[in-house]
Design an enzyme around this catalytic site. Sequence first.
Site, PDB file in Angstrom:
ATOM      1  N   ARG A   1     -20.695  44.805 -21.656  1.00 38.44           N
ATOM      2  CA  ARG A   1     -19.441  44.063 -21.521  1.00 38.44           C
ATOM      3  C   ARG A   1     -18.753  43.978 -22.870  1.00 38.44           C
ATOM      4  O   ARG A   1     -19.426  43.886 -23.908  1.00 38.44           O
ATOM      5  CB  ARG A   1     -19.710  42.617 -21.082  1.00 38.44           C
ATOM      6  CG  ARG A   1     -19.763  42.400 -19.587  1.00 38.44           C
ATOM      7  CD  ARG A   1     -18.388  42.552 -18.918  1.00 38.44           C
ATOM      8  NE  ARG A   1     -18.433  42.333 -17.494  1.00 38.44           N
ATOM      9  CZ  ARG A   1     -18.784  43.230 -16.576  1.00 38.44           C
ATOM     10  NH1 ARG A   1     -19.131  44.451 -16.928  1.00 38.44           N
ATOM     11  NH2 ARG A   1     -18.770  42.928 -15.284  1.00 38.44           N
TER      12      ARG A   1
ATOM     13  N   GLU B   1     -10.351  43.693 -22.708  1.00 34.49           N
ATOM     14  CA  GLU B   1      -9.837  44.860 -22.003  1.00 34.49           C
ATOM     15  C   GLU B   1      -8.964  44.429 -20.810  1.00 34.49           C
ATOM     16  O   GLU B   1      -9.211  43.348 -20.250  1.00 34.49           O
ATOM     17  CB  GLU B   1     -11.000  45.757 -21.542  1.00 34.49           C
ATOM     18  CG  GLU B   1     -11.958  45.088 -20.582  1.00 34.49           C
ATOM     19  CD  GLU B   1     -13.131  45.991 -20.226  1.00 34.49           C
ATOM     20  OE1 GLU B   1     -13.829  46.470 -21.134  1.00 34.49           O
ATOM     21  OE2 GLU B   1     -13.346  46.181 -19.012  1.00 34.49           O
TER      22      GLU B   1
ATOM     23  N   HIS C   1     -14.198  51.650 -19.068  1.00 28.77           N
ATOM     24  CA  HIS C   1     -15.040  50.844 -18.156  1.00 28.77           C
ATOM     25  C   HIS C   1     -15.334  51.597 -16.849  1.00 28.77           C
ATOM     26  O   HIS C   1     -14.996  51.130 -15.755  1.00 28.77           O
ATOM     27  CB  HIS C   1     -14.355  49.496 -17.871  1.00 28.77           C
ATOM     28  CG  HIS C   1     -15.321  48.428 -17.435  1.00 28.77           C
ATOM     29  ND1 HIS C   1     -15.178  47.103 -17.740  1.00 28.77           N
ATOM     30  CD2 HIS C   1     -16.455  48.499 -16.690  1.00 28.77           C
ATOM     31  CE1 HIS C   1     -16.158  46.393 -17.200  1.00 28.77           C
ATOM     32  NE2 HIS C   1     -16.958  47.229 -16.557  1.00 28.77           N
TER      33      HIS C   1
HETATM   34  C1  DGY Z   1     -20.242  45.673 -13.257  1.00 25.18           C
HETATM   35  O1  DGY Z   1     -20.675  45.874 -12.119  1.00 25.18           O
HETATM   36  O2  DGY Z   1     -20.404  44.611 -13.851  1.00 25.18           O
HETATM   37  C2  DGY Z   1     -19.458  46.770 -13.867  1.00 25.18           C
HETATM   38  O3  DGY Z   1     -19.157  46.530 -15.176  1.00 25.18           O
HETATM   39  C3  DGY Z   1     -18.189  46.994 -13.046  1.00 25.18           C
HETATM   40  O4  DGY Z   1     -17.756  48.256 -13.308  1.00 25.18           O
END
Ligand code: DGY
Length: 328
Positions: A240, A269, A287
Amino acid sequence: MSKPEILVTRPVFPDVLERLAQHFEVDANQNDRILTEEELAQRLHGKAGAFTTPTERVTARVIAANPHLKAVCNMAVGYNNIDVDAATRAGVIVTNTPDVLNETTADFAWALLLATARRVTEAEHILRAGKWDRWRFDTLLGADVHGSTLGIIGMGRIGQAIARRSTGFDMRVIYHNRSRLSQELEARANHARYVSRDELLCSADHVLLALPYSPESHHAIGAAELALMKRTATLVNIARGGIVDDAALIAALRAGRIAGAGLDVFENEPAFNPGFLDLSNVVLTPHIASASEPTRRAMANCAADNLIAALTGGNPPNILNPRIQSGK
Ligand code: DGY
């Protein structure tokens, strides 16, 4: 009896919408504009459920403004976009989509690791710009992946899937996690060795971040941590934005403090620190670590399964607040 009303906050596969429509009156936000906190709070009025994605912020205000709300089902394993404590206090079920994306995300972590260590995108840019005129002994020398030490911070199911793939590269795996894995899981993860975070940063050739975002992991990798890494090391973040201090990383990459970074996620983002764009030693993706067709479909269906169960008296398979007292 009339069907419960739900909001689907962003476009999603049409067949998943059709499935939801068999159970619910669906208000689908199909114009692909991300709803602000205010808009989300309003659009949820009178609704029993929300099918959300990581782009919506389901805050305490949104929850408080919607006393009819019973369930928020996120199409993601990460759920830092939802105030789970506020939801729990309000008796709102929250779910995520674990497991279905582990292997696809691990594949992508490897794509970023290899691309970063072997300078793949930098090489392609040079070639596309017509700047390649001959073979040279020292063109775009990178780091070896095979035989190196992989350091994984965050050894949940995705971290373990990444570690398992390292056997083919004859790598040593070290990891740091909130708690140590069982011996059996360590053995399956290419005999991963548990170490302190600082030992990992000092000794890994490739540092891979696979930990969840939380206030505790905010800027877990900043200037001090980057300073511990080898100058030849790479950093890969598929977890993240916000776990890495992007400004500190840009400074470290600019100074050659580490060799390179592969990033799928960013602070704030889709806003983007433009400092990354001037750097050749960073591989940037928007992402997409879980973005294979079957996996995104599985995530959407998983979120739908959770919502259907939550609003039809079943047990949602992926509930994040199981002790909820939903008398609604
Ligand atoms: C998640 O599932 O947390 C991913 O980052 C989404 O793409």
